[in-house]
Design a protein around this motif. Sequence first.
Motif, short mmCIF file in Angstrom:
data_model
loop_
_atom_site.label_atom_id
_atom_site.label_comp_id
_atom_site.label_asym_id
_atom_site.label_seq_id
_atom_site.Cartn_x
_atom_site.Cartn_y
_atom_site.Cartn_z
N LEU A 40 0.86 -1.37 -0.08
CA LEU A 40 -0.12 0.11 0.10
C LEU A 40 0.82 1.26 -0.05
N VAL A 41 1.84 1.32 0.62
CA VAL A 41 3.01 2.38 0.37
C VAL A 41 3.34 2.66 -0.67
N ILE A 42 3.76 1.47 -1.41
CA ILE A 42 4.04 1.79 -3.02
C ILE A 42 2.98 2.24 -3.81
N HIS A 43 2.03 1.56 -3.56
CA HIS A 43 0.52 2.24 -4.15
C HIS A 43 0.50 3.40 -4.11
N HIS A 44 0.78 4.09 -3.03
CA HIS A 44 0.24 5.28 -2.91
C HIS A 44 1.41 6.40 -3.30
N PHE A 45 2.73 5.92 -3.02
CA PHE A 45 3.79 6.84 -3.38
C PHE A 45 4.99 6.46 -4.43
N GLY A 46 4.58 5.17 -4.87
CA GLY A 46 5.67 4.68 -5.84
C GLY A 46 6.88 4.21 -5.33
N SER A 47 7.46 4.89 -4.45
CA SER A 47 8.93 4.52 -3.89
C SER A 47 9.16 5.01 -2.58
N LYS A 48 10.25 4.71 -2.02
CA LYS A 48 10.65 5.29 -0.54
C LYS A 48 11.08 6.84 -1.05
N GLU A 49 11.70 6.85 -2.05
CA GLU A 49 12.34 8.14 -2.38
C GLU A 49 11.19 9.35 -2.63
N GLU A 50 10.20 8.48 -3.26
CA GLU A 50 9.15 9.83 -3.71
C GLU A 50 8.24 10.15 -2.43
N LEU A 51 8.37 9.06 -1.50
CA LEU A 51 7.88 9.20 -0.31
C LEU A 51 8.47 10.34 0.66
N ARG A 52 9.77 10.27 0.42
CA ARG A 52 10.64 11.49 1.16
C ARG A 52 10.21 12.86 0.50
N ARG A 53 10.09 12.88 -0.92
CA ARG A 53 9.65 13.92 -1.47
C ARG A 53 8.61 14.59 -1.03
N GLU A 54 7.55 13.60 -0.69
CA GLU A 54 6.19 14.07 -0.31
C GLU A 54 6.11 14.67 1.28
N CYS A 55 7.16 13.99 1.87
CA CYS A 55 7.32 14.64 3.26
C CYS A 55 7.80 15.90 3.24
N ASP A 56 8.88 16.22 2.35
CA ASP A 56 9.46 17.35 2.06
C ASP A 56 8.15 18.56 1.67
N ARG A 57 7.58 17.94 0.78
CA ARG A 57 6.34 18.73 0.16
C ARG A 57 5.45 19.25 1.37
N ARG A 58 5.08 18.28 2.20
CA ARG A 58 4.28 18.64 3.44
C ARG A 58 4.95 19.62 4.43
N VAL A 59 6.21 19.65 4.72
CA VAL A 59 6.86 20.64 5.43
C VAL A 59 6.62 22.04 4.85
N ILE A 60 7.09 22.18 3.36
CA ILE A 60 6.89 23.18 2.68
C ILE A 60 5.55 23.90 2.59
N ALA A 61 4.64 22.93 2.40
CA ALA A 61 3.25 23.36 2.22
C ALA A 61 2.80 23.94 3.80
N PHE A 62 3.32 23.28 5.01
CA PHE A 62 3.16 23.90 6.27
C PHE A 62 3.76 25.28 6.39
N LEU A 63 4.72 25.45 5.99
CA LEU A 63 5.43 26.74 5.90
C LEU A 63 4.62 27.72 5.23
N ARG A 64 4.16 27.44 4.01
CA ARG A 64 3.51 28.26 2.99
C ARG A 64 1.91 28.73 3.42
N ALA A 65 1.63 27.62 4.36
CA ALA A 65 0.10 27.71 4.81
C ALA A 65 0.16 28.47 6.02
N LYS A 66 1.18 28.70 6.79
CA LYS A 66 1.41 29.56 7.70
C LYS A 66 1.82 30.97 7.59
#
Length: 213
Positions: A60-86
């Motif tokens: 299911l992890v691979i289904h949602h994110f494709g790879s561990k590396e892409e999941l890491r990029r999604e984590c970064d996107r969440r952090v950056i989105a948090f910064l921009r939302a605030k």
Amino acid sequence: MRSALPPAPTTPGTEASFETGDLSASGRIVRAALGRFATRGISGTTVRDIAADAGVSPALVIHHFGSKEELRRECDRRVIAFLRAKSQSRPGQVLDATFSRFGAYAARMLTEDSPESRSLFDELVAVARMVVDHAAEDGSLRASSDPDAQAVALVVLGLAPFAFTASLAHWANDDAEAAMRRLAVPIAEIYTTGLLRDRAVLEAARATEASGA
């Protein structure tokens, strides 16, 4: 200026450092990844580890994110989105909130030399520069001769405790939270009243910068 100070978080790198109302499978996976990447790094974390923490299957992890590396990029996107939302909040509050929630993750990720790490660093520095500009304008921070470098210094100093979590825990009898709390006052003293009574270190630093050595 409170934003210059590294906060005393809950256990660094755990899910408690990630504020989200997303209880979906993908949300749980990202939360688990943030915690694992913060404590074990990318290379030390497996998809199976993340899946176990999220209570889902590796597939299911691979289904949602494709790879561990892409999941890491999604984590970064969440952090950056948090910064921009605030971004509509006071800049110092944005920096405080980001270090509180993502300090352990950011500190670990920024040890890497990758496009993703550089992008994350750039976003943090941009917010720190807003802090410098606003605080210098309202008089709550002493303006620096190099405000860009001052902004970088805020990021580096703010994340430093998270980069030394293991050593701090060792120092505080295996209690990283206690170490963070104990450090809060002396760090605040350094920021608020300074550390040195003479200017020799400052003058030496300025001379070195001027010489280009």
